[in-house]
Scaffold this motif. Structure first.
Motif, PDB file in Angstrom:
ATOM      1  N   GLU A   1       2.795  39.480  11.527  1.00 60.94           N
ATOM      2  CA  GLU A   1       1.996  40.500  10.833  1.00 60.94           C
ATOM      3  C   GLU A   1       1.299  39.893   9.616  1.00 60.94           C
ATOM      4  OE1 GLU A   1       4.314  43.784   9.551  1.00 60.94           O
ATOM      5  OE2 GLU A   1       2.587  44.929   8.784  1.00 60.94           O
ATOM      6  N   LEU A   2       2.010  39.064   8.876  1.00 57.69           N
ATOM      7  CA  LEU A   2       1.405  38.396   7.716  1.00 57.69           C
ATOM      8  C   LEU A   2       0.317  37.417   8.152  1.00 57.69           C
ATOM      9  CD1 LEU A   2       1.282  37.627   4.723  1.00 57.69           C
ATOM     10  CD2 LEU A   2       3.180  36.054   5.117  1.00 57.69           C
ATOM     11  N   ALA A   3       0.583  36.645   9.203  1.00 52.67           N
ATOM     12  CA  ALA A   3      -0.384  35.631   9.650  1.00 52.67           C
ATOM     13  C   ALA A   3      -1.657  36.269  10.197  1.00 52.67           C
ATOM     14  CB  ALA A   3       0.264  34.742  10.712  1.00 52.67           C
ATOM     15  N   THR A   4      -1.516  37.286  11.029  1.00 54.12           N
ATOM     16  CA  THR A   4      -2.708  37.952  11.577  1.00 54.12           C
ATOM     17  C   THR A   4      -3.483  38.666  10.477  1.00 54.12           C
ATOM     18  OG1 THR A   4      -1.298  39.839  12.146  1.00 54.12           O
ATOM     19  CG2 THR A   4      -1.761  38.233  13.877  1.00 54.12           C
ATOM     20  N   GLY A   5      -2.787  39.204   9.484  1.00 47.60           N
ATOM     21  CA  GLY A   5      -3.474  39.831   8.358  1.00 47.60           C
ATOM     22  C   GLY A   5      -4.275  38.828   7.559  1.00 47.60           C
ATOM     23  N   LEU A   6      -3.715  37.649   7.341  1.00 49.25           N
ATOM     24  CA  LEU A   6      -4.453  36.597   6.631  1.00 49.25           C
ATOM     25  C   LEU A   6      -5.684  36.172   7.423  1.00 49.25           C
ATOM     26  CD1 LEU A   6      -1.523  34.320   5.381  1.00 49.25           C
ATOM     27  CD2 LEU A   6      -2.994  35.763   3.967  1.00 49.25           C
ATOM     28  N   LEU A   7      -5.530  36.038   8.734  1.00 46.84           N
ATOM     29  CA  LEU A   7      -6.647  35.588   9.563  1.00 46.84           C
ATOM     30  C   LEU A   7      -7.763  36.627   9.626  1.00 46.84           C
ATOM     31  CD1 LEU A   7      -7.642  33.296  11.414  1.00 46.84           C
ATOM     32  CD2 LEU A   7      -6.599  34.503  13.332  1.00 46.84           C
ATOM     33  N   SER A   8      -7.411  37.910   9.632  1.00 51.36           N
ATOM     34  CA  SER A   8      -8.416  38.978   9.728  1.00 51.36           C
ATOM     35  C   SER A   8      -8.962  39.396   8.367  1.00 51.36           C
ATOM     36  CB  SER A   8      -7.801  40.187  10.436  1.00 51.36           C
ATOM     37  OG  SER A   8      -6.711  40.693   9.680  1.00 51.36           O
TER      38      SER A   8
ATOM     39  N   VAL B   1      -2.388  34.962  -2.018  1.00 52.15           N
ATOM     40  CA  VAL B   1      -3.351  34.315  -2.927  1.00 52.15           C
ATOM     41  C   VAL B   1      -3.396  32.804  -2.696  1.00 52.15           C
ATOM     42  CG1 VAL B   1      -3.946  33.897  -5.329  1.00 52.15           C
ATOM     43  CG2 VAL B   1      -3.040  36.128  -4.636  1.00 52.15           C
ATOM     44  N   LEU B   2      -2.241  32.160  -2.718  1.00 51.15           N
ATOM     45  CA  LEU B   2      -2.221  30.696  -2.573  1.00 51.15           C
ATOM     46  C   LEU B   2      -2.699  30.217  -1.197  1.00 51.15           C
ATOM     47  CD1 LEU B   2       0.968  29.599  -4.554  1.00 51.15           C
ATOM     48  CD2 LEU B   2      -1.431  29.339  -5.163  1.00 51.15           C
ATOM     49  N   PRO B   3      -2.321  30.860  -0.090  1.00 49.09           N
ATOM     50  CA  PRO B   3      -2.877  30.409   1.202  1.00 49.09           C
ATOM     51  C   PRO B   3      -4.393  30.479   1.264  1.00 49.09           C
ATOM     52  CG  PRO B   3      -0.932  31.731   1.584  1.00 49.09           C
ATOM     53  CD  PRO B   3      -1.217  31.823   0.119  1.00 49.09           C
ATOM     54  N   TYR B   4      -4.985  31.566   0.738  1.00 45.55           N
ATOM     55  CA  TYR B   4      -6.446  31.649   0.726  1.00 45.55           C
ATOM     56  C   TYR B   4      -7.051  30.561  -0.179  1.00 45.55           C
ATOM     57  CZ  TYR B   4      -6.869  36.046   3.314  1.00 45.55           C
ATOM     58  OH  TYR B   4      -6.862  37.005   4.287  1.00 45.55           O
TER      59      TYR B   4
ATOM     60  N   VAL C   1       3.071  24.227   2.788  1.00 44.69           N
ATOM     61  CA  VAL C   1       1.896  24.049   3.641  1.00 44.69           C
ATOM     62  C   VAL C   1       0.610  24.265   2.840  1.00 44.69           C
ATOM     63  CG1 VAL C   1       0.659  24.973   5.641  1.00 44.69           C
ATOM     64  CG2 VAL C   1       3.122  24.671   5.751  1.00 44.69           C
ATOM     65  N   SER C   2       0.617  25.257   1.962  1.00 48.07           N
ATOM     66  CA  SER C   2      -0.551  25.488   1.101  1.00 48.07           C
ATOM     67  C   SER C   2      -0.801  24.290   0.195  1.00 48.07           C
ATOM     68  CB  SER C   2      -0.334  26.754   0.265  1.00 48.07           C
ATOM     69  OG  SER C   2      -0.148  27.885   1.086  1.00 48.07           O
ATOM     70  N   ALA C   3       0.270  23.721  -0.345  1.00 43.22           N
ATOM     71  CA  ALA C   3       0.124  22.532  -1.194  1.00 43.22           C
ATOM     72  C   ALA C   3      -0.476  21.367  -0.407  1.00 43.22           C
ATOM     73  CB  ALA C   3       1.485  22.139  -1.772  1.00 43.22           C
ATOM     74  N   LEU C   4      -0.048  21.216   0.850  1.00 48.33           N
ATOM     75  CA  LEU C   4      -0.600  20.146   1.688  1.00 48.33           C
ATOM     76  C   LEU C   4      -2.092  20.366   1.960  1.00 48.33           C
ATOM     77  CD1 LEU C   4      -0.143  17.620   3.461  1.00 48.33           C
ATOM     78  CD2 LEU C   4       0.349  19.177   5.354  1.00 48.33           C
ATOM     79  N   LEU C   5      -2.471  21.613   2.237  1.00 50.00           N
ATOM     80  CA  LEU C   5      -3.884  21.905   2.493  1.00 50.00           C
ATOM     81  C   LEU C   5      -4.736  21.596   1.273  1.00 50.00           C
ATOM     82  CD1 LEU C   5      -3.718  25.282   4.461  1.00 50.00           C
ATOM     83  CD2 LEU C   5      -4.510  23.081   5.309  1.00 50.00           C
TER      84      LEU C   5
END
Length: 330
Positions: free
Chosen positions: A234-241, A33-36, A261-265
């Protein structure tokens, strides 16, 4: 006070992410949720800032210069420090963006005994800034290996070049050392320089503490946390797709790193870090200085209703003569 506020804010983010990942069961929130949300905030915020800058009127050419302007053919002009062509502007921007040329020419004032005010070069700031930005860029590019499969050979080559010392297992990467050293230097110069400490705001320290926390958590995850890289991928590719999956065994340290990293973005578009995009839209940098070679007309000029003296005298001639005032025409 400013440094303590910023330090406690970053510590609070770290503690919140640790508690969320290890106690509160927020793995899905921290990992998906937070990365998106952070990426959406980053894109919308950057686009908003860029549109606002692009819509700002620049009716005059206001480039900052430190060299001879182009004028007569027999006077040598400075093509980079006072560019008068598009090629000169591009050359100036390339040197500025890639090598911080203006910062290299920076000077600092120092009050010595006497008292004497002494001006001298300030190359340490240039070196620290250059080391941080280049190492950050290489680390950012290296992280693409977690989002694509197979990993492009040029990314593997870049990582191999970064770890050419072949020290330790996993191999010690040179940029990890450089970014920690550069960030520490940039932070300590604000702490120990009285002039800088007086001028520094909480936002100045917060960005440095947040970047330092991201670098430290990344170093911990790589060299000490021993997390399963296949799960991270697996987590990173899932987020990207846009088909996110939350694998087991990622570990609390990784969630801390991802949360920071999410906080920085999310913080980036609203902070001084936006100078990354602002340098390209700065009219003091991206304009050629042709103020003497061409006549620039203000595009906002509009017809102005004027009342000439002849019209004034025609309107008030009789009253002027009755008052004994001289007139130019009878």
């Amino acid at each position: 006070m400013s440094i303590l506020v910023s330090l406690f804010a970053v510590i609070a983010l770290v503690v919140l992410s640790i508690a969320g990942a290890s106690v509160l069961g927020w793995q899905y929130i921290l990992g998906v949720v937070l990365p998106y949300a952070a990426m959406a905030t980053f894109v919308i915020g950057v686009v908003y800032r860029v549109i606002r800058w692009a819509r700002s009127p620049v009716p005059f050419r206001i480039p900052t210069t430190c060299g001879q302007q182009k004028s007569l053919s027999w006077i040598k002009s400075s093509r980079l420090d006072n560019p008068h062509t598009l090629a000169g502007v591009i050359g100036r921007m390339v040197l500025e963006v890639l090598f911080f040329r203006s910062l290299f020419r920076n000077t600092r004032a120092e009050l010595r005994s006497g008292p004497r005010l002494v001006y001298g070069p300030d190359k340490w700031l240039w070196a620290g800034g250059l080391a941080f930005h280049w190492s950050f860029l290489i680390i950012f590019i290296r992280h693409f290996k977690y989002f694509v499969e197979p990993v492009p050979s040029w990314i593997l080559g870049l990582q191999g070049l970064d770890g050419f010392f072949q020290v330790g297992l996993p191999v010690l990467l040179l940029t990890d050392l450089i970014i920690l050293t550069a960030l520490s230097f940039l932070l300590l110069r604000r702490v120990f320089d009285p002039k800088l400490r007086y001028m520094s705001l909480p936002a100045d320290y917060f960005a440095l503490f947040l970047l330092l926390a991201i670098a430290l958590s990344g170093v911990y995850v790589r060299y000490f946390g021993k997390i399963d890289i296949s799960n991270v991928k697996e987590l990173a590719t899932g987020l990207l797709s846009l088909h996110p999956v939350l694998p087991d065994g990622v570990g609390t340290a990784f969630y801390v790193h991802l949360f920071l990293v999410s906080a920085l973005l999310a913080y980036f578009p609203f902070s001084k870090l936006m100078h990354m995009g602002g340098v390209f839209l700065s009219p003091t940098r991206n304009l050629a200085n042709t103020n003497r070679r061409r006549r620039h007309v203000n595009p906002w000029d509009y017809p102005v209703a004027v009342h000439t003296y002849d019209e004034y005298e025609d309107e008030f001639r009789d009253r002027m003569k009755d008052a004994g005032m001289p007139v130019e025409r009878e």
